[in-house]
Design a protein around this motif. Structure first.
Motif, PDB file in Angstrom:
ATOM      1  N   GLU A   3       0.862  -1.187   0.000  1.00 48.28           N
ATOM      2  CA  GLU A   3       0.000   0.000   0.000  1.00 48.28           C
ATOM      3  C   GLU A   3       0.901   1.240   0.000  1.00 48.28           C
ATOM      4  OE1 GLU A   3      -3.661   1.742  -0.196  1.00 48.28           O
ATOM      5  OE2 GLU A   3      -3.271  -0.396  -0.136  1.00 48.28           O
ATOM      6  N   HIS A  20      -7.165   4.403  -7.072  1.00 49.02           N
ATOM      7  CA  HIS A  20      -6.435   3.138  -7.084  1.00 49.02           C
ATOM      8  C   HIS A  20      -7.059   2.251  -8.156  1.00 49.02           C
ATOM      9  CE1 HIS A  20      -5.404  -0.936  -5.248  1.00 49.02           C
ATOM     10  NE2 HIS A  20      -4.289  -0.430  -5.723  1.00 49.02           N
ATOM     11  N   ILE A  21      -6.338   2.045  -9.237  1.00 47.32           N
ATOM     12  CA  ILE A  21      -6.805   1.177 -10.313  1.00 47.32           C
ATOM     13  C   ILE A  21      -6.480  -0.255  -9.916  1.00 47.32           C
ATOM     14  CG2 ILE A  21      -6.672   0.624 -12.775  1.00 47.32           C
ATOM     15  CD1 ILE A  21      -7.672   3.494 -12.137  1.00 47.32           C
ATOM     16  N   GLN A  22      -7.513  -1.077  -9.755  1.00 47.85           N
ATOM     17  CA  GLN A  22      -7.308  -2.457  -9.336  1.00 47.85           C
ATOM     18  C   GLN A  22      -7.273  -3.420 -10.518  1.00 47.85           C
ATOM     19  OE1 GLN A  22     -10.618  -2.392  -6.562  1.00 47.85           O
ATOM     20  NE2 GLN A  22      -9.170  -2.501  -4.856  1.00 47.85           N
ATOM     21  N   TYR A  23      -8.075  -3.144 -11.528  1.00 46.61           N
ATOM     22  CA  TYR A  23      -8.155  -4.027 -12.691  1.00 46.61           C
ATOM     23  C   TYR A  23      -8.297  -3.209 -13.963  1.00 46.61           C
ATOM     24  CZ  TYR A  23      -9.583  -7.167  -8.940  1.00 46.61           C
ATOM     25  OH  TYR A  23      -9.632  -7.862  -7.767  1.00 46.61           O
ATOM     26  N   ARG A  24      -7.927  -3.810 -15.049  1.00 42.89           N
ATOM     27  CA  ARG A  24      -8.163  -3.228 -16.360  1.00 42.89           C
ATOM     28  C   ARG A  24      -8.779  -4.322 -17.210  1.00 42.89           C
ATOM     29  NH1 ARG A  24      -6.065  -2.924 -21.340  1.00 42.89           N
ATOM     30  NH2 ARG A  24      -4.355  -4.306 -20.799  1.00 42.89           N
ATOM     31  N   TRP A  29     -11.086   0.838 -16.827  1.00 47.08           N
ATOM     32  CA  TRP A  29     -10.533   0.634 -15.492  1.00 47.08           C
ATOM     33  C   TRP A  29     -11.625   0.281 -14.495  1.00 47.08           C
ATOM     34  CZ3 TRP A  29      -7.873   6.043 -15.367  1.00 47.08           C
ATOM     35  CH2 TRP A  29      -6.755   6.044 -16.187  1.00 47.08           C
ATOM     36  N   GLN A  30     -11.254  -0.515 -13.500  1.00 44.55           N
ATOM     37  CA  GLN A  30     -12.079  -0.742 -12.328  1.00 44.55           C
ATOM     38  C   GLN A  30     -11.191  -0.488 -11.120  1.00 44.55           C
ATOM     39  OE1 GLN A  30     -11.884  -3.748 -14.563  1.00 44.55           O
ATOM     40  NE2 GLN A  30     -13.334  -2.572 -15.778  1.00 44.55           N
ATOM     41  N   GLY A  31     -11.779   0.102 -10.085  1.00 44.60           N
ATOM     42  CA  GLY A  31     -10.967   0.383  -8.912  1.00 44.60           C
ATOM     43  C   GLY A  31     -11.719   1.121  -7.839  1.00 44.60           C
ATOM     44  N   ARG A  32     -10.978   1.899  -7.082  1.00 48.36           N
ATOM     45  CA  ARG A  32     -11.502   2.593  -5.907  1.00 48.36           C
ATOM     46  C   ARG A  32     -11.005   4.033  -5.942  1.00 48.36           C
ATOM     47  NH1 ARG A  32      -9.393   2.647  -0.396  1.00 48.36           N
ATOM     48  NH2 ARG A  32     -11.118   2.922   1.033  1.00 48.36           N
ATOM     49  N   HIS A  43     -16.236   2.625  -5.012  1.00 45.91           N
ATOM     50  CA  HIS A  43     -15.703   1.766  -6.065  1.00 45.91           C
ATOM     51  C   HIS A  43     -16.318   2.190  -7.390  1.00 45.91           C
ATOM     52  CE1 HIS A  43     -13.571  -1.109  -3.529  1.00 45.91           C
ATOM     53  NE2 HIS A  43     -14.500  -0.825  -2.643  1.00 45.91           N
TER      54      HIS A  43
END
Length: 74
Positions: A3, A20-24, A29-32, A43
């Motif tokens: 972190e 915070h990009i968690q996935y592409r 993008w998906q994230g928080r 989210h």
């Protein structure tokens, strides 16, 4: 994954966000996202949804003034 703290006491004029990009996936993008002034997190499932969250918060912060940011991020 470690972190990281990127805020380093830097703030924007109307609002400050940590993204915070968690996935592409599916070419987006998906994230928080965290609105630091209000300590609210949300989210998002697409880059467009993230931009709409930011736009909504900045619009509300601008309408209410810099010191009186909105209480809720949509």
């Amino acid at each position: 994954m470690e972190e990281r703290n990127y805020s380093e006491n830097k703030q924007g004029r109307l609002a400050t966000f940590i993204v915070h990009i968690q996935y592409r996936q599916n070419a987006t993008w998906q994230g928080r996202i965290v609105w630091t002034e209000e300590n609210q997190a949300s989210h998002f499932r697409s880059a467009l949804e993230m931009l709409k969250l930011i736009d909504s918060a900045v619009e509300q912060a601008d309408a209410e003034g810099q010191d009186d940011c909105c209480k809720e991020m949509r």
